[in-house]
Design a protein around this motif. Structure first.
Motif, PDB file in Angstrom:
ATOM      1  N   ASP A  32     -30.307 -50.064 -26.256  1.00  0.00           N
ATOM      2  CA  ASP A  32     -29.921 -50.947 -27.353  1.00  0.00           C
ATOM      3  C   ASP A  32     -28.816 -51.898 -26.905  1.00  0.00           C
ATOM      4  OD1 ASP A  32     -31.709 -49.734 -29.063  1.00  0.00           O
ATOM      5  OD2 ASP A  32     -30.234 -48.313 -29.848  1.00  0.00           O
ATOM      6  N   GLU A  33     -28.868 -53.119 -27.405  1.00  0.00           N
ATOM      7  CA  GLU A  33     -27.817 -54.093 -27.100  1.00  0.00           C
ATOM      8  C   GLU A  33     -26.537 -53.711 -27.827  1.00  0.00           C
ATOM      9  OE1 GLU A  33     -27.157 -58.485 -28.616  1.00  0.00           O
ATOM     10  OE2 GLU A  33     -28.633 -58.496 -26.967  1.00  0.00           O
ATOM     11  N   THR A  34     -25.471 -53.532 -27.077  1.00  0.00           N
ATOM     12  CA  THR A  34     -24.186 -53.115 -27.632  1.00  0.00           C
ATOM     13  C   THR A  34     -23.100 -54.080 -27.189  1.00  0.00           C
ATOM     14  OG1 THR A  34     -24.933 -50.822 -27.426  1.00  0.00           O
ATOM     15  CG2 THR A  34     -22.604 -51.166 -27.879  1.00  0.00           C
ATOM     16  N   ARG A  35     -22.148 -54.357 -28.059  1.00  0.00           N
ATOM     17  CA  ARG A  35     -21.072 -55.294 -27.746  1.00  0.00           C
ATOM     18  C   ARG A  35     -19.725 -54.592 -27.643  1.00  0.00           C
ATOM     19  NH1 ARG A  35     -22.764 -60.547 -28.175  1.00  0.00           N
ATOM     20  NH2 ARG A  35     -24.848 -60.812 -29.087  1.00  0.00           N
ATOM     21  N   LYS A  73     -25.599 -52.465 -19.786  1.00  0.00           N
ATOM     22  CA  LYS A  73     -26.246 -51.208 -20.168  1.00  0.00           C
ATOM     23  C   LYS A  73     -25.996 -50.091 -19.161  1.00  0.00           C
ATOM     24  CE  LYS A  73     -29.869 -53.474 -22.852  1.00  0.00           C
ATOM     25  NZ  LYS A  73     -31.328 -53.723 -23.025  1.00  0.00           N
ATOM     26  N   LEU A  83     -22.600 -48.494 -19.923  1.00  0.00           N
ATOM     27  CA  LEU A  83     -22.647 -47.606 -21.089  1.00  0.00           C
ATOM     28  C   LEU A  83     -23.333 -46.295 -20.734  1.00  0.00           C
ATOM     29  CD1 LEU A  83     -22.146 -47.097 -24.068  1.00  0.00           C
ATOM     30  CD2 LEU A  83     -24.305 -48.260 -24.582  1.00  0.00           C
ATOM     31  N   SER A 107     -28.881 -46.272 -24.437  1.00  0.00           N
ATOM     32  CA  SER A 107     -28.397 -47.336 -23.554  1.00  0.00           C
ATOM     33  C   SER A 107     -29.304 -48.556 -23.561  1.00  0.00           C
ATOM     34  CB  SER A 107     -28.259 -46.811 -22.118  1.00  0.00           C
ATOM     35  OG  SER A 107     -29.518 -46.446 -21.587  1.00  0.00           O
ATOM     36  N   ASP A 158     -21.719 -43.676 -28.683  1.00  0.00           N
ATOM     37  CA  ASP A 158     -22.660 -44.514 -29.425  1.00  0.00           C
ATOM     38  C   ASP A 158     -21.904 -45.626 -30.154  1.00  0.00           C
ATOM     39  OD1 ASP A 158     -24.917 -45.482 -30.685  1.00  0.00           O
ATOM     40  OD2 ASP A 158     -24.933 -43.947 -32.248  1.00  0.00           O
ATOM     41  N   LYS A 214     -22.665 -48.601 -30.844  1.00  0.00           N
ATOM     42  CA  LYS A 214     -23.465 -49.516 -31.670  1.00  0.00           C
ATOM     43  C   LYS A 214     -23.548 -49.081 -33.124  1.00  0.00           C
ATOM     44  CE  LYS A 214     -28.046 -51.676 -31.954  1.00  0.00           C
ATOM     45  NZ  LYS A 214     -27.527 -53.053 -31.978  1.00  0.00           N
ATOM     46  N   HIS A 215     -23.550 -47.771 -33.369  1.00  0.00           N
ATOM     47  CA  HIS A 215     -23.749 -47.248 -34.727  1.00  0.00           C
ATOM     48  C   HIS A 215     -22.470 -46.623 -35.262  1.00  0.00           C
ATOM     49  CE1 HIS A 215     -27.819 -46.996 -32.746  1.00  0.00           C
ATOM     50  NE2 HIS A 215     -28.062 -47.793 -33.779  1.00  0.00           N
TER      51      HIS A 215
END
Length: 265
Positions: A199-202, A211, A214, A197, A54, A56-57
């Protein structure tokens, strides 16, 4: 495939202090410095696994790290090299570092996989490596290099499994609550990954991660743990770390969704 840890970030400072504090407590409880170091490293690696699952968080990984403190209650053996190997496999698939996958990356991980399989006398590591190569061919470049590495891995897998008897199914009690909990957690994790997956993640360079990459790395993680659980010589402490990573991410995801829905009502 290494990722730099910038200690100017508050979250990195917190996990470093938590790992050191846990190592000290582990030393006091077990009476062994090495055991304390391994337990502290286990907390840090639980956090690292959660960050791969995860990215993103930031704070879901701390919930996971908190669960891994269970290793303070019972410590026997933490297979740190296996956890590091899993991190590398996930990074090969998801591209979280933002760097191109190199020939050295692929073959160094292949070498580590062969070492783990021979050292543990268990070819399940090669099976997991082949699964990772399959995901890479679907999501990343280096198709020819991956194909050759897969061929070498498959040759080792066949030799070890059929000629050296390095693959056998573990005898499990499927009525045991812990066994049921592990299987249920790993099974449900695939549903959580599907939502995560989206969610937009960098990546580490600030670029948006594909996506599908990920999701593939997330699925690889739970599939790898399942294979190790069914076929590998997995320690209780490692199992705590693997499941803690999933629980931390899942609980944080549910909490975020619940708070978002509450605010919108």
């Amino acid at each position: 495939m290494g990722r730099n840890i910038d200690f100017s970030y508050k979250t990195n400072q917190i996990i470093a202090l938590l790992a050191l504090f846990t190592a000290a407590i582990g030393w006091l409880l077990t009476g062994e410095v090495s055991a304390g170091i391994y337990i502290g490293a286990g907390v840090f690696l639980t956090w690292a696994l959660s960050r791969e699952i995860d990215p993103k968080h930031d704070y879901s990984a701390f919930i996971a790290a908190a669960f891994s403190l269970l290793n303070l209650i019972y410590y026997e053996n933490i297979q740190l090299l296996v956890i590091l190997w899993m991190l590398l496999l996930m990074r090969m698939v998801n591209g979280i570092t933002g760097k191109e996958l190199t020939i050295f990356d692929i073959y160094s991980v292949l070498g580590l996989t062969v070492y783990l399989s021979l050292n543990a006398e268990n070819s399940v590591y090669l099976l997991i490596f082949l699964l990772a190569m399959t995901f890479i061919t679907k999501t990343r470049k280096k198709a020819s290099v991956v194909l050759i590495a897969s061929g070498i891995g498959l040759a080792f897998f066949i030799a070890e499994s059929f000629f050296m008897n390095y693959l056998s199914f573990n005898s499990l009690d499927y009525l045991d609550p812990i066994t049921l909990f592990v299987i249920a957690t790993l099974g449900l994790s695939f549903i959580v990954y599907w939502f995560l997956s989206k969610d937009e993640t960098r990546d580490d360079n600030g670029k948006i991660i594909n996506k599908s990459k990920l999701l593939a790395s997330q699925m690889l993680y739970s599939a790898a743990v399942l294979l190790l659980f069914f076929f590998g010589d997995i320690s209780v402490n490692n199992l705590i770390i693997y499941i803690s990573a999933i629980l931390g991410v899942t609980i944080y995801f549910i909490a975020v969704k619940f708070s978002t829905r509450t605010r919108s009502d």
